[in-house]
Enzyme design. Structure first.
Site, PDB file in Angstrom:
ATOM      1  N   ASP A  52       0.812  -1.216   0.000  1.00 49.87           N
ATOM      2  CA  ASP A  52       0.000   0.000   0.000  1.00 49.87           C
ATOM      3  C   ASP A  52       0.847   1.269   0.000  1.00 49.87           C
ATOM      4  O   ASP A  52       0.475   2.279  -0.618  1.00 49.87           O
ATOM      5  CB  ASP A  52      -0.954   0.019   1.207  1.00 49.87           C
ATOM      6  CG  ASP A  52      -2.215  -0.801   0.924  1.00 49.87           C
ATOM      7  OD1 ASP A  52      -2.237  -1.526  -0.092  1.00 49.87           O
ATOM      8  OD2 ASP A  52      -3.169  -0.706   1.718  1.00 49.87           O
ATOM      9  N   ASN A  97      -4.834  -1.967  -4.376  1.00 50.37           N
ATOM     10  CA  ASN A  97      -6.065  -2.081  -3.587  1.00 50.37           C
ATOM     11  C   ASN A  97      -5.939  -1.203  -2.348  1.00 50.37           C
ATOM     12  O   ASN A  97      -6.422  -1.544  -1.280  1.00 50.37           O
ATOM     13  CB  ASN A  97      -6.320  -3.545  -3.210  1.00 50.37           C
ATOM     14  CG  ASN A  97      -7.722  -3.758  -2.663  1.00 50.37           C
ATOM     15  OD1 ASN A  97      -8.571  -2.861  -2.738  1.00 50.37           O
ATOM     16  ND2 ASN A  97      -7.967  -4.920  -2.097  1.00 50.37           N
ATOM     17  N   ASP A 332     -10.957  -2.405  12.124  1.00 57.60           N
ATOM     18  CA  ASP A 332      -9.922  -3.318  11.621  1.00 57.60           C
ATOM     19  C   ASP A 332      -9.486  -4.302  12.699  1.00 57.60           C
ATOM     20  O   ASP A 332      -9.448  -5.513  12.479  1.00 57.60           O
ATOM     21  CB  ASP A 332      -8.713  -2.536  11.098  1.00 57.60           C
ATOM     22  CG  ASP A 332      -8.989  -1.949   9.721  1.00 57.60           C
ATOM     23  OD1 ASP A 332     -10.110  -2.150   9.206  1.00 57.60           O
ATOM     24  OD2 ASP A 332      -8.098  -1.285   9.168  1.00 57.60           O
ATOM     25  N   GLU A 360     -11.165  -4.806   1.980  1.00 59.33           N
ATOM     26  CA  GLU A 360     -10.406  -5.561   0.982  1.00 59.33           C
ATOM     27  C   GLU A 360     -11.241  -6.704   0.411  1.00 59.33           C
ATOM     28  O   GLU A 360     -11.088  -7.095  -0.737  1.00 59.33           O
ATOM     29  CB  GLU A 360      -9.116  -6.095   1.602  1.00 59.33           C
ATOM     30  CG  GLU A 360      -7.989  -5.069   1.695  1.00 59.33           C
ATOM     31  CD  GLU A 360      -8.116  -4.074   2.838  1.00 59.33           C
ATOM     32  OE1 GLU A 360      -9.230  -3.948   3.428  1.00 59.33           O
ATOM     33  OE2 GLU A 360      -7.112  -3.402   3.138  1.00 59.33           O
ATOM     34  N   HIS A 407      -5.075  -9.044   3.640  1.00 65.86           N
ATOM     35  CA  HIS A 407      -4.004  -9.220   4.625  1.00 65.86           C
ATOM     36  C   HIS A 407      -4.532  -9.569   6.004  1.00 65.86           C
ATOM     37  O   HIS A 407      -3.985 -10.432   6.700  1.00 65.86           O
ATOM     38  CB  HIS A 407      -3.149  -7.952   4.681  1.00 65.86           C
ATOM     39  CG  HIS A 407      -3.928  -6.683   4.920  1.00 65.86           C
ATOM     40  ND1 HIS A 407      -3.504  -5.698   5.752  1.00 65.86           N
ATOM     41  CD2 HIS A 407      -5.128  -6.249   4.443  1.00 65.86           C
ATOM     42  CE1 HIS A 407      -4.383  -4.711   5.768  1.00 65.86           C
ATOM     43  NE2 HIS A 407      -5.376  -5.028   4.983  1.00 65.86           N
ATOM     44  N   ARG A 408      -5.617  -8.912   6.414  1.00 65.28           N
ATOM     45  CA  ARG A 408      -6.096  -9.149   7.790  1.00 65.28           C
ATOM     46  C   ARG A 408      -6.720 -10.533   7.951  1.00 65.28           C
ATOM     47  O   ARG A 408      -6.663 -11.124   9.028  1.00 65.28           O
ATOM     48  CB  ARG A 408      -7.074  -8.060   8.222  1.00 65.28           C
ATOM     49  CG  ARG A 408      -6.421  -6.709   8.255  1.00 65.28           C
ATOM     50  CD  ARG A 408      -7.056  -5.714   9.179  1.00 65.28           C
ATOM     51  NE  ARG A 408      -6.420  -4.436   8.944  1.00 65.28           N
ATOM     52  CZ  ARG A 408      -5.181  -4.124   9.326  1.00 65.28           C
ATOM     53  NH1 ARG A 408      -4.459  -4.983  10.007  1.00 65.28           N
ATOM     54  NH2 ARG A 408      -4.658  -2.953   9.040  1.00 65.28           N
ATOM     55  N   LYS A 438       0.411  -6.419   2.025  1.00 64.33           N
ATOM     56  CA  LYS A 438      -0.309  -5.139   1.946  1.00 64.33           C
ATOM     57  C   LYS A 438       0.123  -4.215   3.074  1.00 64.33           C
ATOM     58  O   LYS A 438       0.256  -3.013   2.875  1.00 64.33           O
ATOM     59  CB  LYS A 438      -1.813  -5.392   2.005  1.00 64.33           C
ATOM     60  CG  LYS A 438      -2.653  -4.164   1.705  1.00 64.33           C
ATOM     61  CD  LYS A 438      -4.086  -4.545   1.417  1.00 64.33           C
ATOM     62  CE  LYS A 438      -4.812  -3.481   0.615  1.00 64.33           C
ATOM     63  NZ  LYS A 438      -5.207  -2.321   1.392  1.00 64.33           N
TER      64      LYS A 438
END
Ligand code: DC
Length: 687
Positions: A52, A97, A332, A360, A407-408, A438
């Site tokens: 990112d 993204n 998040d 995402e 990613h998360r 990311k």
């Protein structure tokens, strides 16, 4: 970084130690933009190095900003800003993204094009083109910005156009919706000081503003760049007349508080008894809203201490306590709570997370699907998720977790590998682990640096065989494909032979050679240095491969005391996620319980040919007949010696690669592995 199709994690039984977090994504991309809009050069320290931030840096470079690496720390950047003046008037920018690049750049370039003239196209990945931006477009158009939606209305890609000398209509309050993404408001707040003139600029938020802590980050960073924003509750924001971006000169990016959540969770789940999990780079003084995750983790049972720049976490209550939480302020980090819920004494309900659906991926649907695969019971709604842990230890499943290029999802899912602490014992497969790049490219390395696995649970793939059979190349390729550690055991014997030569010790002086082996100061390169080796601080990568060194190795390796001295060193290489070990006795002596044993052979003729080619390519001239005689003599010695002679283990699979190229050999071994990996065996057992 694990750039592989999937990563298998063994069952993990504990966690302790220190992790240093990479820089915050939210702060990194905001300060990059602010530095780009200010005059002069801003020194940014500890910037996040990730996909990112890479797209943001790339975009700023394309737009004509000075973007240079500094030398002070690994992530030191020097950004020379545009002072609010476009350096070029046309660009086509690909923003991956990264919402934190797309939204603020859209606002910035819309305003700049409208007043200074230009045409800018902003695009991203297919998923980026499904993430809404219409509310931002709707806020900008009434000001006089010309915005073309090149795909579906309300979504990127966008073209932002205008003529030089254009005027903006800023007299009336600018209206923006706050209930889909707070990034629209943040984008306006970051960009509108560009248009500050003699009057106030006012922004009115329509609807309930979500993710407020992210807006607080924006306000705090604007203040660092000399811009004061007045706020009335969370519904009206006013930028003072005459505001201009002033570089603070230098700025340190704090560690990412959302990334901290995985380690807070690891501590709460797995730091029992001994040392805590210590997190450095973010702490009680953080400006990031996700730091409030710590309170939620405490409510579930974590024992947390913190100070400026650090957090320490231990397990408190166990099992964890199921909780009900409105996670609107920490969207998040709240994903991490959903996974902690696997270890709770009852259901956990997380509400206020409608925004998960436009991140995402649709994170509510994704989380529900993957937690169910693990054995949890999940109820999902438009803006909530309710997770009940697997009813009993035996209900846990060996799941292959989809990560949805999110990613998360990958980082959250990894926490399920601690399932032995809930009484289960299953390995875990993470598909496409590279997606963590990311925001946290080294996430799995960091987690595995803290986590403990029982050695017996760490898979070993042993590759033994005679000299010049291509073991080394094969083992390295297989290790890379699986994301496993690599042990080149021959290098230990070679280094011992070298050390003996340096110290003038004769090769049959068993006690003295064994003493050298026991005190071997050998270091194998990692990452960019993979494949290089240092002995006593000296780079011996080339020396180790010499024929003379191999011969010395063959001699010292026949001494039982030397083999004994190197035994512990080899066992210590068995670390999660797994080990590929090559040598002569990996499957017979060092790792007799290895998951898969391969015995690699090739005809003496073929091996001599390969070695010959190798030497010629290094500019060393030899003849094949001599080489073949040497190889055969060495094999003979390795086979005939009294201790750990070269021979296939009874349960080894034989691979004659005389007629195979390296890719074919790798494919064959990986095929065998697929059939026998602990993950595959567990999946079959539990199916
Ligand atoms: O694999 P290599 O060519 O680097 O090994 C050099 C020598 O070390 C080899 O002739 C035998 C010895 N060796 C050993 O005895 N046991 C091992 N596990 C690896 C190597």
């Amino acid at each position: 970084m694990f750039d592989i199709p999937h990563l298998d994690l063994p069952p993990l039984v504990g966690a302790c130690g220190t992790v240093r977090l990479p820089g915050s994504k939210s702060i990194s991309n905001r300060v990059l933009l602010l530095a780009a809009l200010a005059a002069g050069t801003t020194e940014l320290h500890d910037l996040l190095d990730s996909d990112d931030t890479a797209v943001m840096l790339g975009a700023l470079r394309t737009l004509g900003c000075g973007v240079a690496r500094g030398a002070r720390d690994a992530q030191h950047w020097r950004i020379t800003g545009l002072a609010g003046r476009l350096a070029l008037h046309e660009a086509d920018l690909f923003l991956g993204n990264a919402g934190t690049a797309m939204r603020p750049l859209a606002a910035t370039l819309a305003l700049l094009a409208a007043t200074q003239g230009g045409s800018f196209t902003l695009r991203g990945t297919a998923r980026m083109h499904e993430r809404p931006i219409g509310d931002l477009v709707d806020a900008l158009r009434p000001l006089g910005c010309t915005i073309d939606e090149l795909g579906a209305p309300g979504y990127p890609p966008l073209r932002l156009r205008g003529r030089p000398g254009g005027q903006l209509a800023l007299e009336r309050p600018i209206r923006v919706r706050g209930d889909v993404s707070s990034q629209f408001l943040s984008a306006l707040l970051l960009a509108l000081p560009l248009a500050a003139g003699a009057h106030d600029i006012t922004i009115d938020v329509e609807g309930e503003l979500i993710s407020r802590p992210y807006v607080e980050i924006t306000l705090a960073l604007l203040a660092r760049f000399g811009i004061a924003v007045q706020r009335e509750g969370w519904s009206r924001f006013t930028i003072a007349p005459g505001s201009t971006y002033r570089s603070p000169g230098a700025l340190h990016v704090e560690g990412d508080a959302s990334s901290a959540s995985y380690f807070v969770a690891a501590g709460a789940i797995a730091a029992a008894g001994g040392a805590p999990v210590r997190i450095e780079g973010v702490g009680s003084d953080s400006i990031q809203g996700d730091i409030a995750f710590v309170d939620a983790a405490r409510a579930m049972g974590a024992r947390v201490a913190s100070g400026p720049g650090w957090i320490e976490v231990r397990r408190g209550r166990w099992p964890l306590t199921g909780l009900t939480i409105d996670a609107t302020p920490i969207p998040d980090a709240a994903m991490t709570l959903a996974v902690m819920a696997l270890y709770a004494d009852g259901p956990s309900r997380i509400t206020g997370i409608a925004s998960w659906r436009v991140k995402e991926t649709d994170r509510i649907a994704a989380m529900a699907a993957e937690l169910r695969k693990l054995g949890a019971t999940v109820v999902e709604g438009p803006d909530f998720i309710e997770v009940s842990p697997p009813p009993a230890a035996r209900d846990w499943r060996a799941a292959a977790i989809e990560t949805y290029d999110d990613h998360r999802m990958a980082m959250c899912a990894s926490l399920a590998a601690f399932n032995p602490l809930a009484g289960a014992h299953v390995p875990l497969r993470i598909l496409d682990p590279r997606c963590v790049a990311k925001t946290f490219p080294e996430y799995f390395e960091a987690l595995l640096g803290l986590a403990q696995a029982a050695p017996a649970d760490v898979p070993v793939l042993a590759i033994d065989g005679p000299t010049a059979s291509g073991k080394g190349t094969l083992a390295a390729a297989v290790a890379r494909a699986l994301g496993f550690h690599l042990l080149d055991s021959g290098a230990l014997y070679r280094a011992t032979g070298l050390a003996a030569a340096w110290d003038g010790v004769t090769l049959d002086d068993e006690p003295r050679v064994a003493a050298l082996a026991a005190a071997l100061q050998l270091r194998f390169g990692q990452g960019d240095d993979a494949g290089r080796t240092w002995l006593r601080g000296r780079d011996v990568s080339d020396e180790l491969r010499l024929e003379a060194t191999g011969l010395a190795a063959s001699r010292v390796s026949a001494l039982p005391a030397v083999r004994a001295a190197l035994h512990g060193l080899q066992l210590a290489c068995r670390r999660a996620p797994g080990l590929v070990a090559d040598g002569r006795d990996m499957g017979t002596v060092v790792f007799p319980g290895a998951t898969l044993k391969v015995f690699l052979t090739a005809s003496a003729e073929k091996r001599a040919e390969r070695r010959h080619k190798q030497l010629i390519s290094k500019g060393i001239s030899t003849n094949i007949a001599d080489l073949r005689a040497d190889l055969e003599a060495r094999d003979e010695r390795d086979r005939k010696r009294a201790v750990a002679p070269l021979k296939p283990a009874a349960d080894a699979l034989l691979l004659d690669n005389s007629a195979l190229d390296i890719d074919e050999s790798v494919a064959c071994v990986l095929g065998w592995w697929q059939e026998r990996s602990p993950f595959e065996l567990a999946r079959r057992r539990l199916a």
